[in-house]
Scaffold this active site. Sequence first.
Site, PDB file in Angstrom:
ATOM      1  N   HIS A 135       0.950  -1.293  -0.082  1.00 50.18           N
ATOM      2  CA  HIS A 135      -0.036   0.172   0.054  1.00 50.18           C
ATOM      3  C   HIS A 135       0.757   1.169   0.082  1.00 50.18           C
ATOM      4  O   HIS A 135       1.722   1.332   1.056  1.00 50.18           O
ATOM      5  CB  HIS A 135      -0.819   0.120   1.115  1.00 50.18           C
ATOM      6  CG  HIS A 135      -1.883  -1.056   1.394  1.00 50.18           C
ATOM      7  ND1 HIS A 135      -2.217  -1.984   2.243  1.00 50.18           N
ATOM      8  CD2 HIS A 135      -2.591  -1.598   0.387  1.00 50.18           C
ATOM      9  CE1 HIS A 135      -3.051  -2.790   2.001  1.00 50.18           C
ATOM     10  NE2 HIS A 135      -3.564  -2.747   0.720  1.00 50.18           N
TER      11      HIS A 135
ATOM     12  N   GLU B 241       1.197  -4.940  10.879  1.00 49.18           N
ATOM     13  CA  GLU B 241       0.411  -3.619  10.960  1.00 49.18           C
ATOM     14  C   GLU B 241       1.310  -2.951  12.235  1.00 49.18           C
ATOM     15  O   GLU B 241       0.985  -3.143  13.158  1.00 49.18           O
ATOM     16  CB  GLU B 241      -1.153  -3.854  11.446  1.00 49.18           C
ATOM     17  CG  GLU B 241      -1.977  -4.348  10.373  1.00 49.18           C
ATOM     18  CD  GLU B 241      -2.130  -3.388   9.062  1.00 49.18           C
ATOM     19  OE1 GLU B 241      -1.690  -2.381   8.892  1.00 49.18           O
ATOM     20  OE2 GLU B 241      -2.752  -3.959   8.126  1.00 49.18           O
TER      21      GLU B 241
ATOM     22  N   HIS C  59       3.171  -3.179   7.067  1.00 50.51           N
ATOM     23  CA  HIS C  59       1.891  -2.268   6.747  1.00 50.51           C
ATOM     24  C   HIS C  59       1.954  -1.239   7.982  1.00 50.51           C
ATOM     25  O   HIS C  59       2.314  -1.504   9.077  1.00 50.51           O
ATOM     26  CB  HIS C  59       0.661  -2.741   6.497  1.00 50.51           C
ATOM     27  CG  HIS C  59       0.607  -3.721   5.270  1.00 50.51           C
ATOM     28  ND1 HIS C  59      -0.278  -3.470   4.181  1.00 50.51           N
ATOM     29  CD2 HIS C  59       1.292  -4.779   4.931  1.00 50.51           C
ATOM     30  CE1 HIS C  59      -0.105  -4.055   3.123  1.00 50.51           C
ATOM     31  NE2 HIS C  59       0.809  -5.098   3.857  1.00 50.51           N
TER      32      HIS C  59
HETATM   33 ZN   LIG Z   1      -1.426  -1.673   4.215  1.00 52.81          ZN
END
Ligand SMILES: [Zn+2]
Length: 335
Positions: A60, A221, A157
């Site tokens: 991302h 995360e 992420h």
């Molecule tokens: Zn992500």
Amino acid sequence: MFSPHKDFLAHTLANAGAEHSASHSILSAGTEVTFLDTGIIRFEPNTAATTSLVISCGVHGNETAPIEIVNKIISDLLDEEQKCTQRVLFIFGNPLAMVAGERFVDINMNRLFCGDWQHNDLTLPEVKRAAKLEAYVANFFAEEPVTVTQRLHCDCHTAIRESARQKFAVYPFVEGRELPQSQQDFLAQAQVNTVLLQRKPANTFSSFTSLKQQAESFTLELGKARPFGENNLREFTGIDNTLRKLIAGEPLPTCMEGAVEAFEVCHEVNRSSEAWQFFIADDVANFTEFKTGALIEQDGEREYRVGDAPEYIVFPNPKVPVGHRAGLMLKKVGL
Ligand SMILES: [Zn+2]
């Protein structure tokens, strides 16, 4: 290697979407460096490595903190300030989205793995990139020497949403697999004290390496997403130090019992019709706790209330189309 750009990140941003021809160099310690493609670089020590480690970030494009951490590790490896005794493949997943400062340009790349890219528009850059990433990772593992006994993958992420548990890992589902002690030790050392154990196969990058490449892998995360240069990198020292230890081949200490808490999905919230109602506020943080009996969703006769033990919401999004998943309810489980 990145001339005229100052480092791997600057090169990646300047060459996102450009053709790339692979180049090699050998560091003075004998480590072979192969610059495979834009945003993809491999380090191979000339000693007997026991681990093949894939470190990816930027799948991302706006999740910048891990990109900055990994960029510095690569610079330190090239300057030989970071010891390298293990094989490492570094990947900046989505350079075009990184340039745009967006999560993705056309399509969420982290839903394209395990071959799912084949069912999408193959002219889209992100679809092509996902196919390439699978090929680079498969080759990296296929070329490992016989001394290698473990395959690891960290897909790093940062979340859009606040989280009551700031850092958490998602452990992909593989039939019959349980989270081994070594991976609990990794999470604890990286200060990621929460893990969501998936109970069905997914099409994320870490699912690909777990399911198709027999790696121990996580989607990590690691905090809140912010633009390049605006991250407080001190929040990320746990993952930075732990990745550096793995690359150097240093053992990780065994974690204390309970250092990592595990959760699994107990209910999928589903926006089942236009009349469906959701009783969780738009801005609620991931891992917010709900007590027994709390009403979560209702659609006519159908309702869902929290069961006998507390439950925790993650990824709530009531704005999805009818028929889509609007969040997950979790419960704590033992490891
Ligand atoms: Zn992500």
